[in-house]
Design a protein around this motif. Structure first.
Motif, PDB file in Angstrom:
ATOM      1  N   THR A  12       0.840  -1.200   0.000  1.00 38.55           N
ATOM      2  CA  THR A  12       0.000   0.000   0.000  1.00 38.55           C
ATOM      3  C   THR A  12       0.872   1.246   0.000  1.00 38.55           C
ATOM      4  N   ALA A  16       1.116   4.024  -2.988  1.00 39.61           N
ATOM      5  CA  ALA A  16       0.937   5.462  -2.744  1.00 39.61           C
ATOM      6  C   ALA A  16       2.105   6.265  -3.314  1.00 39.61           C
ATOM      7  N   THR A  41      -5.839   0.567  -3.223  1.00 36.23           N
ATOM      8  CA  THR A  41      -5.639   0.981  -1.830  1.00 36.23           C
ATOM      9  C   THR A  41      -6.922   0.929  -1.012  1.00 36.23           C
ATOM     10  N   ALA A  44      -6.945  -0.381   2.667  1.00 35.82           N
ATOM     11  CA  ALA A  44      -6.071   0.279   3.645  1.00 35.82           C
ATOM     12  C   ALA A  44      -6.748   0.475   4.988  1.00 35.82           C
ATOM     13  N   LEU A  56      -5.204   8.409   1.953  1.00 38.83           N
ATOM     14  CA  LEU A  56      -5.273   7.856   0.597  1.00 38.83           C
ATOM     15  C   LEU A  56      -6.493   8.393  -0.144  1.00 38.83           C
TER      16      LEU A  56
END
Length: 111
Positions: A12, A16, A41, A44, A56
């Protein structure tokens, strides 16, 4: 942090950082790329909690806005100084996210 948890969280973080990089280099701002990031994502929340999930989601929202602004200003008749400034502001915000992401994803020390 256990190795198993680390192995589940690192992808993750990498997604990002790769996404931030793609937003700053101007190469991949198409909407499909942005939507793919949101899908990659989406889990998350379960791995990190609200803080990272919100972060995110914020990246996603800024990327959608950057996509829209970029599309608009590519048409000279629709280009305004305000939109050009907004695009520049969004780009600057993304460049600041490399350090911000590191801070947010870094494991908290136990001391």
């Amino acid at each position: 942090m256990s190795l198993e948890l680390f192995d589940r969280r690192v992808p993750t973080y990498r997604a990002a950082i790769a996404f931030i990089r793609s937003m700053t280099n101007g190469g991949r701002r198409d909407l499909q790329h942005v939507l793919r990031f949101a899908a990659e994502t989406d889990e998350a929340l379960f791995l990190f909690g609200d803080g990272i999930a919100d972060y995110l989601a914020s990246l996603y929202k800024h990327a959608v806005r950057l996509h829209v602004v970029t599309e608009i200003i590519h048409e000279p008749a629709r280009r305004t100084p305000e939109l050009v400034n907004e695009e520049m502001h969004l780009m600057l915000c993304f460049t600041e996210q490399f350090e911000e992401a590191r801070k947010k994803f870094a494991p908290r020390s136990a001391g």
